[in-house]
Write a protein that holds these residues in place. Structure first.
Motif, mmCIF file in Angstrom:
data_model
loop_
_atom_site.group_PDB
_atom_site.id
_atom_site.type_symbol
_atom_site.label_atom_id
_atom_site.label_comp_id
_atom_site.label_asym_id
_atom_site.label_seq_id
_atom_site.Cartn_x
_atom_site.Cartn_y
_atom_site.Cartn_z
ATOM 1 N N LEU A 24 5.086 -2.467 -8.503
ATOM 2 C CA LEU A 24 5.837 -1.350 -7.919
ATOM 3 C C LEU A 24 5.538 -0.018 -8.600
ATOM 4 O O LEU A 24 5.556 1.027 -7.951
ATOM 5 C CB LEU A 24 7.337 -1.638 -7.987
ATOM 6 N N ILE A 25 5.248 -0.049 -9.892
ATOM 7 C CA ILE A 25 4.984 1.216 -10.596
ATOM 8 C C ILE A 25 3.730 1.908 -10.059
ATOM 9 O O ILE A 25 3.800 3.071 -9.625
ATOM 10 C CB ILE A 25 4.890 0.991 -12.117
ATOM 11 N N PRO A 26 2.561 1.251 -10.044
ATOM 12 C CA PRO A 26 1.385 1.949 -9.479
ATOM 13 C C PRO A 26 1.541 2.263 -7.994
ATOM 14 O O PRO A 26 1.055 3.299 -7.530
ATOM 15 C CB PRO A 26 0.229 0.967 -9.731
ATOM 16 N N LEU A 27 2.235 1.400 -7.244
ATOM 17 C CA LEU A 27 2.443 1.687 -5.823
ATOM 18 C C LEU A 27 3.337 2.900 -5.633
ATOM 19 O O LEU A 27 3.087 3.735 -4.749
ATOM 20 C CB LEU A 27 3.048 0.465 -5.125
ATOM 21 N N ALA A 28 4.379 3.020 -6.455
ATOM 22 C CA ALA A 28 5.256 4.196 -6.371
ATOM 23 C C ALA A 28 4.488 5.468 -6.713
ATOM 24 O O ALA A 28 4.672 6.515 -6.074
ATOM 25 C CB ALA A 28 6.444 4.023 -7.317
ATOM 26 N N MET A 29 3.612 5.378 -7.703
ATOM 27 C CA MET A 29 2.784 6.538 -8.069
ATOM 28 C C MET A 29 1.842 6.918 -6.932
ATOM 29 O O MET A 29 1.623 8.105 -6.661
ATOM 30 C CB MET A 29 1.987 6.210 -9.331
ATOM 31 N N ALA A 30 1.295 5.909 -6.256
ATOM 32 C CA ALA A 30 0.386 6.178 -5.134
ATOM 33 C C ALA A 30 1.145 6.833 -3.981
ATOM 34 O O ALA A 30 0.671 7.817 -3.392
ATOM 35 C CB ALA A 30 -0.267 4.876 -4.678
ATOM 36 N N VAL A 31 2.324 6.297 -3.654
ATOM 37 C CA VAL A 31 3.123 6.861 -2.552
ATOM 38 C C VAL A 31 3.519 8.302 -2.861
ATOM 39 O O VAL A 31 3.531 9.163 -1.975
ATOM 40 C CB VAL A 31 4.372 5.990 -2.302
#
Length: 498
Positions: A325-332
């Motif tokens: 979730l951390i890298p995905l949140a950064m990507a979003v």
């Protein structure tokens, strides 16, 4: 003038919102969200059959029997220690078990927030933590307390330390936590190994190999300390052999089971790989960040463990969520800014996400009106019926709703029947010191020798997996000849021996 004023107000609001995102307030918010989502499930008899088994194992420990001695299940002992501790302190309380599970989910999300703040903004970190609560609490059988909840908390706490500190004592502390994680769910040994390899590689790359080896030694000592502490009570009782067979050998045999295949894990492994790969390809995730590399290393380790096991249940994914979730949140967060007109839609979606919780709130209110109790489910109603009608309780076989053993204060008919499905997992029998060699032999022993006076099944469902034709043919014929259906309570079928 008005535009300038609005800009000033917006800047002050954003500044204020960032200031309130200190860890204490974030923890408070996460606890409130976690408890709100999970609260109506505090009163459910069981949410996942594994949780019921953990409760039985914990109760056995409270009664004075180490795990694997009286009852048996395929998990390391720290899983059962959680349940034994709650039962010892609060008695037989579904509420306490689920409440502390909610706190555990909130703490996992808090460490997720702490890790994310070292890589990205507090705002992005906060939303990663919120969705960590959502994904660990919704969509399937995640509202109970699973071994994955426990092991993930220990692992994410260890990783938080590794993000912050570079001293021997902190690597030792991280090793203790990683040991607790592995002694809760053995597959976490894969990401631990990947972390060790990463630190070794980093030492070679940065020409600080001896420094990193020193850190790895401290971490290894901490890890082994935890592992050996779980062995100690078995050693003192002369039962070291069953510790080794149950914790190390049995999981390896389980991964080679007849229904397991690495190919079954590809949809999950492929989806995660595509998501993270897309983030790298479109430069939404910083490939040069050491912290991001650490997260990816952990994800790769967990995915490798799934491939080795050849199976991925929905609750296995709990282990992945904080680190994905951390890298995905950064990507979003790097996607084009969402305009004001879409914000009401986003808010509506956030409100609708916990739909399972709203339905369960309605369910417990309905149960309270109809049965004068918030506690609900056949695992509670069937034992209540058995007690009210003075049926046999000491010699009983739950093929379904086996949390009923705990409610009635009795044990399963054999060690292999602690989790009903373990009866068919004959590849595990040598590791639980079971005198029977095959699943059919075990089942015949229960029915012909133990001879349960009462048997509980589930309406509309085969007693064993539908693929296990031999087992179902035998038990169906046996029930027809030797038992009569006494009552149907909800979906619970109560049979009495003729």
């Amino acid at each position: 003038m008005a535009k300038k004023l609005n800009t000033t107000v917006l800047k002050k609001f954003r500044s204020f919102s960032l200031k309130i995102l200190d860890w204490k307030r974030v923890l408070f918010i996460l606890v409130v969200v976690s408890v709100f989502i999970r609260f109506p499930f505090f009163f459910r008899d069981y949410i996942d059959r594994d949780e019921s088994t953990f409760i039985l194992m914990g109760q056995s420990w409270v009664n004075g029997y180490l795990p694997y001695i009286q009852l048996w299940d395929l998990k390391p002992p720290i899983t059962f220690l959680y349940f034994a501790t709650i039962i010892k302190l609060f008695g037989k309380s579904f509420f306490a078990i689920r409440l502390f599970g909610s706190f555990m989910v909130a703490l996992t999300a808090l460490f997720t927030y702490g890790i994310a703040t070292k890589i990205t903004s507090k705002k992005v970190a906060f939303w990663a933590a919120i969705f960590c609560v959502f994904f660990q609490s919704l969509f399937g059988s995640l509202q109970g307390v699973m071994s994955e909840h426990i092991c993930t908390l220990f692992f994410v706490a260890a990783l938080f330390i590794l993000f912050l500190k570079e001293e021997g004592k902190w690597f030792f502390t991280a090793g203790l936590l990683l040991g607790l994680s592995v002694m809760t769910k053995l597959n976490m040994a894969y990401p631990v190994l990947c972390l060790g390899l990463y630190f070794f590689w980093e030492g070679l790359h940065k020409k600080q190999i001896w420094t990193n080896i020193k850190y790895l030694i401290f971490m290894g000592i901490g890890f082994l300390t935890t592992v050996l502490l779980t062995l100690l009570p078995y050693y003192l009782q002369g039962e070291s052999d069953i510790w080794w067979k149950s914790i190390v050998e049995a999981p390896l045999a389980y991964s080679e089971g007849k229904f397991h295949s690495p190919w079954k894990t590809l949809p999950y492994v492929g989806t995660i790989a595509i998501l993270l790969g897309s983030g790298y390809y479109f430069k939404l995730i910083d490939r040069k960040s050491k912290q991001i590399r650490l997260l990816i290393v952990v994800v790769v380790g967990i995915l490798l463990s799934y491939i080795q096991a050849g199976k991925v249940n929905g609750h296995y994914l709990i282990q992945l969520y904080p680190f994905v979730l951390i890298p995905l949140a950064m990507a979003v967060a790097k996607l084009p800014f969402i305009t004001e007109k879409y914000r009401p839609l986003i808010i509506a979606l956030l409100i609708l996400i916990p739909m399972e919780s709203y339905l369960e709130y309605a369910n417990i209110i309905s149960n309270k009106v109809q049965k004068a109790s918030f506690y609900n489910g056949e695992g509670i109603d069937v034992p209540r019926y058995i007690l009210e009608h003075e049926l046999e309780t000491k010699n009983i076989f739950f093929t379904e709703y086996h949390i009923g053993y705990w409610v009635l204060g009795v044990n399963p008919p054999t060690k292999a029947a602690t989790h009903p499905s373990n009866i068919t997992r004959e590849e595990l029998f040598p590791y639980m010191d079971n005198p029977r060699k095959t699943g059919i032999e075990e089942l015949k022993y229960i029915m012909d020798v133990v001879r349960p006076k009462v048997l509980v099944a589930r309406e509309g469902k085969k007693i064993f997996d539908k693929k296990l034709v031999e087992y179902n043919t035998y038990i169906d014929a046996y029930l027809k000849k030797h038992y009569e259906l006494t009552a149907t309570v909800g979906r619970g079928l109560i049979y009495q021996r003729l």
